[in-house]
Enzyme design. Structure first.
Site, PDB file in Angstrom:
ATOM      1  CE  LYS A  48      -3.769   2.502   1.137  1.00  0.00           C
ATOM      2  NZ  LYS A  48      -4.812   2.790   0.157  1.00  0.00           N
ATOM      3  CG  ASN A  79     -10.816   3.882  -3.389  1.00  0.00           C
ATOM      4  OD1 ASN A  79     -10.025   4.587  -2.785  1.00  0.00           O
ATOM      5  ND2 ASN A  79     -10.579   3.443  -4.628  1.00  0.00           N
ATOM      6  CB  SER A 140      -1.838   6.544 -11.188  1.00  0.00           C
ATOM      7  OG  SER A 140      -1.167   5.575 -10.401  1.00  0.00           O
ATOM      8  CB  CYS A 141      -3.507   8.473  -5.879  1.00  0.00           C
ATOM      9  SG  CYS A 141      -4.880   8.594  -4.717  1.00  0.00           S
ATOM     10  CE  LYS A 179      -1.936   1.242  -9.494  1.00  0.00           C
ATOM     11  NZ  LYS A 179      -2.308   0.709  -8.179  1.00  0.00           N
ATOM     12  CB  CYS A 382     -26.541  -4.410 -34.420  1.00  0.00           C
ATOM     13  SG  CYS A 382     -28.126  -4.696 -33.592  1.00  0.00           S
ATOM     14  CB  CYS A 385     -32.114  -9.541 -30.897  1.00  0.00           C
ATOM     15  SG  CYS A 385     -31.081 -10.286 -32.184  1.00  0.00           S
ATOM     16  CB  CYS A 389     -32.310 -13.209 -25.451  1.00  0.00           C
ATOM     17  SG  CYS A 389     -33.229 -14.706 -25.002  1.00  0.00           S
TER      18      CYS A 389
HETATM   19  C1  LIG Z   1      -9.711   1.034  -1.442  1.00  0.00           C
HETATM   20  C2  LIG Z   1      -8.614   1.165  -2.457  1.00  0.00           C
HETATM   21  C3  LIG Z   1      -7.393   1.696  -2.089  1.00  0.00           C
HETATM   22  C4  LIG Z   1      -6.366   1.823  -3.019  1.00  0.00           C
HETATM   23  N1  LIG Z   1      -5.158   2.326  -2.638  1.00  0.00           N
HETATM   24  C5  LIG Z   1      -4.143   2.420  -3.544  1.00  0.00           C
HETATM   25  C6  LIG Z   1      -2.862   2.870  -3.145  1.00  0.00           C
HETATM   26  O1  LIG Z   1      -2.601   3.174  -1.976  1.00  0.00           O
HETATM   27  N2  LIG Z   1      -1.901   2.952  -4.093  1.00  0.00           N
HETATM   28  C7  LIG Z   1      -2.120   2.604  -5.404  1.00  0.00           C
HETATM   29  O2  LIG Z   1      -1.209   2.682  -6.231  1.00  0.00           O
HETATM   30  N3  LIG Z   1      -3.336   2.164  -5.796  1.00  0.00           N
HETATM   31  C8  LIG Z   1      -4.334   2.056  -4.896  1.00  0.00           C
HETATM   32  N4  LIG Z   1      -5.558   1.563  -5.292  1.00  0.00           N
HETATM   33  C9  LIG Z   1      -5.773   1.194  -6.718  1.00  0.00           C
HETATM   34  C10 LIG Z   1      -5.555  -0.302  -6.943  1.00  0.00           C
HETATM   35  O3  LIG Z   1      -4.235  -0.683  -6.649  1.00  0.00           O
HETATM   36  C11 LIG Z   1      -5.875  -0.696  -8.401  1.00  0.00           C
HETATM   37  O4  LIG Z   1      -5.014  -0.004  -9.266  1.00  0.00           O
HETATM   38  C12 LIG Z   1      -7.321  -0.369  -8.791  1.00  0.00           C
HETATM   39  O5  LIG Z   1      -8.207  -0.583  -7.729  1.00  0.00           O
HETATM   40  C13 LIG Z   1      -7.776  -1.205  -9.990  1.00  0.00           C
HETATM   41  O6  LIG Z   1      -7.657  -2.593  -9.739  1.00  0.00           O
HETATM   42  P1  LIG Z   1      -8.924  -3.506  -9.248  1.00  0.00           P
HETATM   43  O7  LIG Z   1     -10.033  -3.309 -10.231  1.00  0.00           O
HETATM   44  O8  LIG Z   1      -8.370  -4.900  -9.209  1.00  0.00           O
HETATM   45  O9  LIG Z   1      -9.290  -3.007  -7.906  1.00  0.00           O
HETATM   46  C14 LIG Z   1      -6.594   1.415  -4.369  1.00  0.00           C
HETATM   47  C15 LIG Z   1      -7.819   0.876  -4.738  1.00  0.00           C
HETATM   48  C16 LIG Z   1      -8.832   0.729  -3.788  1.00  0.00           C
HETATM   49  C17 LIG Z   1     -10.136   0.109  -4.213  1.00  0.00           C
END
Ligand SMILES: Cc1cc2nc3c(=O)[nH]c(=O)nc-3n(C[C@H](O)[C@H](O)[C@H](O)COP(=O)(O)O)c2cc1C
Length: 401
Positions: A48, A79, A140-141, A179, A382, A385, A389
């Protein structure tokens, strides 16, 4: 006699005992969690995100929302959680301990410094000195951190990605992965910038920025924290198509190993990521919903699949579907499908196909004696349908014009 396949996977210079890695997220928020994950059978874990102790990170409550199917199954997860709650020194000790106990498992330290690259370099030195196998830069957060000029605020700015990657790589003795955020028009640009900065690999994707919903009685965006909400990150099954698209785009343009992330909850999902160019995968939401134990069937299922396909390891899947991924222009307009009643016994004459076809553009189906009858001249092939179903009674027959 052909040799039995193995799950051993190579990701750049790293060798994994299987391609399944716990993503940086709540399942890797503590040493004990990662330990449990390794015991369950995960090939690796990304801690994490560890942040500089100087950055104040305090989570809100509540911070999750979930969209569920009729059987309670998870469709999508939102989240607004921030980074690790543990100190850098907790992780220094933790990494030493985990590598001591599980030397063959890959342990990747996700880090995020502040706007000064020196704080990223300091974190990188500390986690690598503790013994992690690789570093992942969290640029990327999508929520909270961009307001402080980091997280996706860096990932959406390719020159910044290149500079920061170069700064960290200049002090790194282990591979540095970057990331990616999907919340950008062209993910190839930051991926190329990471490569130019010396990254050893790309992780893609982080969660997709979204607003889960609004309570229409109270007008509170969800999740509501004391009556107010904010943009969050969407994850889980709903984002798999986005992750697959981004991973394939990077795989076609950037010659670096990729960890595929986004909506993976089964070995089939993982295989799709590998086929589109990933060399390993990371999983977060599916573990939060169903526990570390899901990796057992992921490993077993992938092994069975490799055996059926006569392949030696997951490495043989890497990018194998990419040649079939072409431009829209290159698709064959003469290769078509025509719907038909494939399982008459399943059809109860509900008329959903008739309505969908009529209001979805073609009006090519009628009900006769409670059975769909298709007007081939009006049908445009396309396939709507078949999808609507509820009984799975219709199927497509392929033909050429
Ligand atoms: C509750 C939560 C906390 C997350 N915290 C982090 C984090 O601290 N660092 C990070 O790079 N990604 C974080 N992510 C992103 C995940 O690592 C991942 O990239 C994203 O959820 C997509 O993957 P998934 O569909 O398998 O969840 C978090 C995702 C969730 C749901």
């Amino acid at each position: 006699m052909t040799r039995s396949p193995v799950l051993t996977t190579t990701h750049g210079t790293l060798t994994l005992e299987n391609p399944f890695i716990l993503a940086s997220a709540p399942p890797t928020a503590s040493v004990e969690g990662i330990r449990r994950g390794f015991r369950a059978g995960w090939g690796g874990a990304v801690v994490k995100t560890i942040h500089a102790d100087s950055m104040e990170v305090r989570d809100v409550s509540p911070r999750f929302c979930a969209r569920k199917g009729p059987g309670g199954e998870l469709l999508g997860f939102e989240n607004i959680e921030l980074l690790s709650k543990k100190s850098v020194s907790y992780w220094e000790t933790g990494i030493v301990r985990l590598k001591d106990e599980y030397p063959d498992h890959i342990l990747i330290a996700s880090i995020m410094g502040d706007t000064d690259p020196a704080s990223w370099q300091d974190l990188a030195r500390r986690v690598q000195d503790a013994g992690c196998d690789a570093i992942e830069l969290n640029v990327s957060c999508p929520h909270g951190m961009p307001e402080a000029g980091v997280g996706a605020a860096i990932g959406q700015n390719p020159p910044l990605v290149e500079r920061l990657t170069r700064d960290v790589v200049s002090v790194a003795k282990v591979p540095v992965y970057v990331k990616m955020t999907p919340n950008i028009t062209d993910i190839v640009l930051p991926a190329k910038a990471a490569a130019a900065g010396g990254a050893a690999g790309i992780s893609a994707i982080n969660s997709v920025q979204g607003i889960f919903g609004v309570d229409i009685e109270s007008f509170e965006p969800q999740p509501s924290v004391g009556g107010r909400g904010t943009r969050g990150g969407y994850s889980g099954p709903a984002i798999k198509p986005i992750g697959l698209e981004r991973v394939s785009a990077i795989a076609k343009a950037v010659p670096l190993p990729i960890m595929g992330i986004g909506g993976i909850s089964s070995w089939q999902d993982a295989a799709e990521y590998l086929l589109l160019g990933a060399s390993a995968v990371q999983v977060c939401t599916a573990v939060m919903w169903n526990g570390y134990g899901i990796v057992k069937e992921m490993n077993a299922g992938l092994l069975r699949y490799l055996e059926q396909k006569g392949l030696a390891s997951p490495d043989d899947l890497r990018g194998a579907a990419l040649p079939n991924l072409v431009s829209h222009q290159a698709l064959d307009r003469n290769d078509r499908v025509r719907p038909g009643l494939d399982r008459p016994e399943a059809c109860d004459g509900c008329g959903r196909c008739v309505i969908a076809c009529r209001d979805g553009g073609y009006d090519a189906i009628r009900l006769r004696e409670k059975r769909p009858v298709f007007d081939d001249a009006a049908c445009d092939g396309c396939g709507l349908c078949i999808l609507v179903c509820p009984k799975g009674a219709l199927a497509a027959a392929r033909y050429w014009v």
